[in-house]
Design an enzyme around this catalytic site. Sequence first.
Site, PDB file in Angstrom:
ATOM      1  N   CYS A   5       2.821  -0.291   5.312  1.00  0.00           N
ATOM      2  CA  CYS A   5       3.454  -1.347   4.687  1.00  0.00           C
ATOM      3  C   CYS A   5       4.998  -0.745   4.059  1.00  0.00           C
ATOM      4  CB  CYS A   5       2.974  -1.753   3.446  1.00  0.00           C
ATOM      5  SG  CYS A   5       3.867  -2.829   1.986  1.00  0.00           S
ATOM      6  N   CYS A   9       5.833  -0.909   0.365  1.00  0.00           N
ATOM      7  CA  CYS A   9       5.030   0.051  -0.262  1.00  0.00           C
ATOM      8  C   CYS A   9       5.903   1.383  -0.568  1.00  0.00           C
ATOM      9  CB  CYS A   9       3.405   0.111   0.161  1.00  0.00           C
ATOM     10  SG  CYS A   9       2.639  -1.335   0.311  1.00  0.00           S
TER      11      CYS A   9
END
Length: 328
Positions: free
Chosen positions: A70, A73
């Site tokens: 991600c 993230c």
Amino acid sequence: MSGNDNPYSNSFGQMSATASYGNAPAPVSPAAAPPAGGLIKDTTTAAFTKDVIEESRNQPVLVDFWAPWCGPCKQLTPVIEKVVNEAQGRVKLVKMNIDDHPSIAGQLGIQSIPAVIAFVGGRPADGFMGAVPESQIREFIDRIAGPAGADQAAEIEAVIVEADGLLAAGDINGAAQLYGAVMQADPDNAKALAGMAQCMIAANQHERAREALSELPEEMAADPAIQAVVKKLEQIEEARKLGDPVALEQALAANPDDHEARLKLAKIRNVEGLRDEAADHLLYIMRKDRTFDDDGARRQLLQFFEVWGFKDPASVSGRRKLSALLFS
């Protein structure tokens, strides 16, 4: 927005009312704060109860749901870790890799990451999604754990909480006066503007609410509180096109598994304020046929939760029922 050009100053009575701000929570002194190294840790499904549920009874715990693939993230991680360390022990941060431990995120209805949920007293209290700016993370921690000092921002937050309570109790004018007072002091306060728009919706002034939320600065328009009201207005507009609820109830009486009619009725009950009933209709569809509309009942229920907010009793009850259904 300009404080001298408040378009909502006469929306519900006199918006220039002064507000009595509550006392801000006492800050944590640096001497009392735990070392930074003890504020951040990784957890697992097995350790979640100890690391999050039990620990949140001592102090707020932020749970960062992430995955190695991600990109957002990776953007959020250094920022949130920096802010948590600088908060000097007012909160702890627990990180959970959903690739290795997906069940907790599933139970909470998390559909996208990064997602951060704050646990307080053993329960989810608030949250946000996406790689938000550092300033918003600081505001989030201040809201959950209390501000680092007794400043105007903390006082304004206390007034907004009071206004939210009045609105929930049906005191539209009282809530609007407090939201208006905040907007006089902080014209760019997204929560106050969202609250004022909610008052307009409660007073059946939907067009005024749409106008209030139009042509906002990009950052303010993207604020979760503003987005929740925009989605609520969209749900209201959609429900107007779904037909007569009495006819839909008659269709369900004849055929309880008419999922299309039940989905429409759920959307109508939602805008009528019958949130528990709306959730129960969607949960019924899920129990009967998860393939209907490509699991559309679950997706619609999660959209309801997003608009209702983490703390709403219908969200709390609905998430509990959803978890029981998905993981029983």
